[in-house]
Design an enzyme around this catalytic site. Sequence first.
Site, PDB file in Angstrom:
ATOM      1  N   HIS A 175      40.884 126.640  29.104  1.00 41.37           N
ATOM      2  CA  HIS A 175      40.073 125.433  29.322  1.00 41.37           C
ATOM      3  C   HIS A 175      40.716 124.212  28.659  1.00 41.37           C
ATOM      4  O   HIS A 175      41.313 123.405  29.348  1.00 41.37           O
ATOM      5  CB  HIS A 175      38.593 125.642  28.942  1.00 41.37           C
ATOM      6  CG  HIS A 175      38.308 126.478  27.724  1.00 41.37           C
ATOM      7  ND1 HIS A 175      38.884 126.218  26.504  1.00 41.37           N
ATOM      8  CD2 HIS A 175      37.495 127.546  27.551  1.00 41.37           C
ATOM      9  CE1 HIS A 175      38.424 127.095  25.622  1.00 41.37           C
ATOM     10  NE2 HIS A 175      37.601 127.931  26.231  1.00 41.37           N
ATOM     11  N   HIS A 177      27.185 129.759  17.953  1.00 40.63           N
ATOM     12  CA  HIS A 177      27.453 130.721  19.020  1.00 40.63           C
ATOM     13  C   HIS A 177      26.149 131.198  19.647  1.00 40.63           C
ATOM     14  O   HIS A 177      25.309 131.774  18.977  1.00 40.63           O
ATOM     15  CB  HIS A 177      28.274 131.927  18.576  1.00 40.63           C
ATOM     16  CG  HIS A 177      29.120 132.434  19.714  1.00 40.63           C
ATOM     17  ND1 HIS A 177      28.606 133.246  20.689  1.00 40.63           N
ATOM     18  CD2 HIS A 177      30.391 132.183  20.064  1.00 40.63           C
ATOM     19  CE1 HIS A 177      29.543 133.489  21.588  1.00 40.63           C
ATOM     20  NE2 HIS A 177      30.642 132.856  21.227  1.00 40.63           N
ATOM     21  N   GLY A 178      26.021 130.907  20.930  1.00 39.50           N
ATOM     22  CA  GLY A 178      24.867 131.376  21.681  1.00 39.50           C
ATOM     23  C   GLY A 178      23.586 130.582  21.413  1.00 39.50           C
ATOM     24  O   GLY A 178      22.519 130.966  21.901  1.00 39.50           O
ATOM     25  N   HIS A 182      33.693 123.843  27.902  1.00 33.56           N
ATOM     26  CA  HIS A 182      33.342 124.210  29.274  1.00 33.56           C
ATOM     27  C   HIS A 182      33.318 123.031  30.248  1.00 33.56           C
ATOM     28  O   HIS A 182      33.232 123.237  31.460  1.00 33.56           O
ATOM     29  CB  HIS A 182      32.055 125.029  29.291  1.00 33.56           C
ATOM     30  CG  HIS A 182      32.267 126.337  28.587  1.00 33.56           C
ATOM     31  ND1 HIS A 182      33.283 127.196  28.936  1.00 33.56           N
ATOM     32  CD2 HIS A 182      31.657 126.909  27.517  1.00 33.56           C
ATOM     33  CE1 HIS A 182      33.277 128.243  28.124  1.00 33.56           C
ATOM     34  NE2 HIS A 182      32.301 128.088  27.255  1.00 33.56           N
ATOM     35  N   HIS A 225      38.172 124.474  21.429  1.00 29.01           N
ATOM     36  CA  HIS A 225      38.916 125.702  21.140  1.00 29.01           C
ATOM     37  C   HIS A 225      40.170 125.686  22.001  1.00 29.01           C
ATOM     38  O   HIS A 225      40.086 125.810  23.218  1.00 29.01           O
ATOM     39  CB  HIS A 225      38.030 126.907  21.471  1.00 29.01           C
ATOM     40  CG  HIS A 225      38.644 128.227  21.111  1.00 29.01           C
ATOM     41  ND1 HIS A 225      37.938 129.403  21.194  1.00 29.01           N
ATOM     42  CD2 HIS A 225      39.890 128.573  20.665  1.00 29.01           C
ATOM     43  CE1 HIS A 225      38.718 130.414  20.809  1.00 29.01           C
ATOM     44  NE2 HIS A 225      39.910 129.933  20.502  1.00 29.01           N
ATOM     45  N   ARG A 256      42.842 127.657  23.232  1.00 27.66           N
ATOM     46  CA  ARG A 256      43.169 129.087  23.307  1.00 27.66           C
ATOM     47  C   ARG A 256      44.634 129.302  23.647  1.00 27.66           C
ATOM     48  O   ARG A 256      45.248 128.474  24.320  1.00 27.66           O
ATOM     49  CB  ARG A 256      42.297 129.752  24.388  1.00 27.66           C
ATOM     50  CG  ARG A 256      40.887 130.030  23.925  1.00 27.66           C
ATOM     51  CD  ARG A 256      40.101 130.715  25.026  1.00 27.66           C
ATOM     52  NE  ARG A 256      38.855 131.240  24.524  1.00 27.66           N
ATOM     53  CZ  ARG A 256      38.685 132.484  24.078  1.00 27.66           C
ATOM     54  NH1 ARG A 256      39.675 133.349  24.128  1.00 27.66           N
ATOM     55  NH2 ARG A 256      37.519 132.870  23.620  1.00 27.66           N
ATOM     56  N   GLU A 305      31.677 129.499   9.013  1.00 29.88           N
ATOM     57  CA  GLU A 305      30.759 129.319  10.139  1.00 29.88           C
ATOM     58  C   GLU A 305      30.152 130.682  10.428  1.00 29.88           C
ATOM     59  O   GLU A 305      30.869 131.645  10.744  1.00 29.88           O
ATOM     60  CB  GLU A 305      31.463 128.770  11.381  1.00 29.88           C
ATOM     61  CG  GLU A 305      30.471 128.626  12.536  1.00 29.88           C
ATOM     62  CD  GLU A 305      31.044 127.943  13.760  1.00 29.88           C
ATOM     63  OE1 GLU A 305      32.015 127.172  13.657  1.00 29.88           O
ATOM     64  OE2 GLU A 305      30.491 128.192  14.863  1.00 29.88           O
ATOM     65  N   GLY A 352      27.916 124.671  22.332  1.00 35.10           N
ATOM     66  CA  GLY A 352      28.702 124.284  23.491  1.00 35.10           C
ATOM     67  C   GLY A 352      28.045 124.606  24.812  1.00 35.10           C
ATOM     68  O   GLY A 352      27.527 123.735  25.516  1.00 35.10           O
ATOM     69  N   HIS A 353      28.013 125.900  25.149  1.00 38.01           N
ATOM     70  CA  HIS A 353      27.668 126.300  26.509  1.00 38.01           C
ATOM     71  C   HIS A 353      26.322 125.763  26.959  1.00 38.01           C
ATOM     72  O   HIS A 353      26.187 125.253  28.077  1.00 38.01           O
ATOM     73  CB  HIS A 353      27.708 127.827  26.630  1.00 38.01           C
ATOM     74  CG  HIS A 353      27.534 128.311  28.027  1.00 38.01           C
ATOM     75  ND1 HIS A 353      26.301 128.599  28.560  1.00 38.01           N
ATOM     76  CD2 HIS A 353      28.436 128.506  29.018  1.00 38.01           C
ATOM     77  CE1 HIS A 353      26.452 128.969  29.817  1.00 38.01           C
ATOM     78  NE2 HIS A 353      27.740 128.930  30.116  1.00 38.01           N
ATOM     79  N   GLU A 370      38.933 124.654  16.909  1.00 38.79           N
ATOM     80  CA  GLU A 370      38.810 126.117  16.803  1.00 38.79           C
ATOM     81  C   GLU A 370      40.118 126.717  17.271  1.00 38.79           C
ATOM     82  O   GLU A 370      40.627 126.327  18.340  1.00 38.79           O
ATOM     83  CB  GLU A 370      37.715 126.621  17.742  1.00 38.79           C
ATOM     84  CG  GLU A 370      36.339 126.534  17.209  1.00 38.79           C
ATOM     85  CD  GLU A 370      35.351 127.121  18.212  1.00 38.79           C
ATOM     86  OE1 GLU A 370      35.737 127.948  19.055  1.00 38.79           O
ATOM     87  OE2 GLU A 370      34.201 126.699  18.158  1.00 38.79           O
TER      88      GLU A 370
HETATM   89  N1  PXP Z   1      31.325 128.400  17.202  1.00 42.15           N
HETATM   90  C1  PXP Z   1      32.430 129.128  17.493  1.00 42.15           C
HETATM   91  C2  PXP Z   1      33.308 129.576  16.380  1.00 42.15           C
HETATM   92  C3  PXP Z   1      32.753 129.438  18.827  1.00 42.15           C
HETATM   93  O1  PXP Z   1      33.852 130.166  19.105  1.00 42.15           O
HETATM   94  C4  PXP Z   1      31.925 128.951  19.854  1.00 42.15           C
HETATM   95  C5  PXP Z   1      32.292 129.215  21.288  1.00 42.15           C
HETATM   96  O2  PXP Z   1      33.487 128.596  21.595  1.00 42.15           O
HETATM   97  C6  PXP Z   1      30.795 128.190  19.501  1.00 42.15           C
HETATM   98  C7  PXP Z   1      30.508 127.951  18.167  1.00 42.15           C
HETATM   99  C8  PXP Z   1      29.880 127.637  20.537  1.00 42.15           C
HETATM  100  O3  PXP Z   1      29.242 128.679  21.181  1.00 42.15           O
HETATM  101  P1  PXP Z   1      28.349 128.381  22.474  1.00 42.15           P
HETATM  102  O4  PXP Z   1      29.287 127.868  23.524  1.00 42.15           O
HETATM  103  O5  PXP Z   1      27.768 129.708  22.795  1.00 42.15           O
HETATM  104  O6  PXP Z   1      27.341 127.354  22.069  1.00 42.15           O
END
Ligand code: PXP
Length: 236
Positions: free
Chosen positions: A50, A190-191, A10, A43, A45, A151, A212-213, A70
């Site tokens: 991004h 994630h999240g 991001h 990642h 894509r 993961e 990440g976010h 990723e």
């Molecule tokens: N792990 C994977 C496989 C993801 O696709 C992502 C988002 O790109 C993350 C971790 C990180 O997630 P977040 O940005 O919500 O922290």
Amino acid sequence: MPTLGVNIDHIATVREARKGKEPDPVIAAMMAEQGGADGIVVHLREDRRHIQDRDLHILRETIQSKLDLEMAATEEMVKIALAVRPEMVTLVPEKRLELTTEGGLNLPLLRNDLKKIIPRLTEAGICVSVFIEPSYVQIKEARALKANTIEIHTGHYANNSGKIQKNALKQIVNAARVATRLGLAVNAGHGLNYFNVRSIALIPNINELNIGHSIVARATLVGMERAVREMKSQIV
Ligand code: PXP
């Protein structure tokens, strides 16, 4: 305690908002490492919304920790991974219209493709992780496909509260235990954010958290005062 992989996608999202040069994810990666990141995650894509190919190539040359790419399990991405040689590839599902990765891979459904792709990556010395829901069916298939690592998708835990969150946490704890018993290394992500990460970090057997976010979001805020002060000093 697990190590921390910092996902810098991001930073590139902000850059791509103007299709310019800043902020540069390569610089963000260096700063993340200075802050203690144990790995850098990007990642790439299919729609390049991004992270760009240029970022990946420069990161390969510049990061001091390890690179986790990723990517979707497509021929285009496999070719890129074999050329760039990240330490780890994390295979994720990808949909053009999603805002972020929405769920884990359905490994039994993808078995025929992954049976060919995973060995090509592992034989090149790349550690392969598969992003899955905390489900026994998925873990068993990851083992059968000879992935090195899973993961665990923590989105269901992160996006809920109360009883639902408690149950989601239990599922993650069990999945980590089962996967470890089957010889798989376990990452999770994630999240995750500053409020919900602790319970996940305390789970035994989790090697790395990928976040990440929430880190990028906080970085924009904790840096705001200084950024404005520096702009003001150019003006006044
Ligand atoms: N792990 C994977 C496989 C993801 O696709 C992502 C988002 O790109 C993350 C971790 C990180 O997630 P977040 O940005 O919500 O922290």
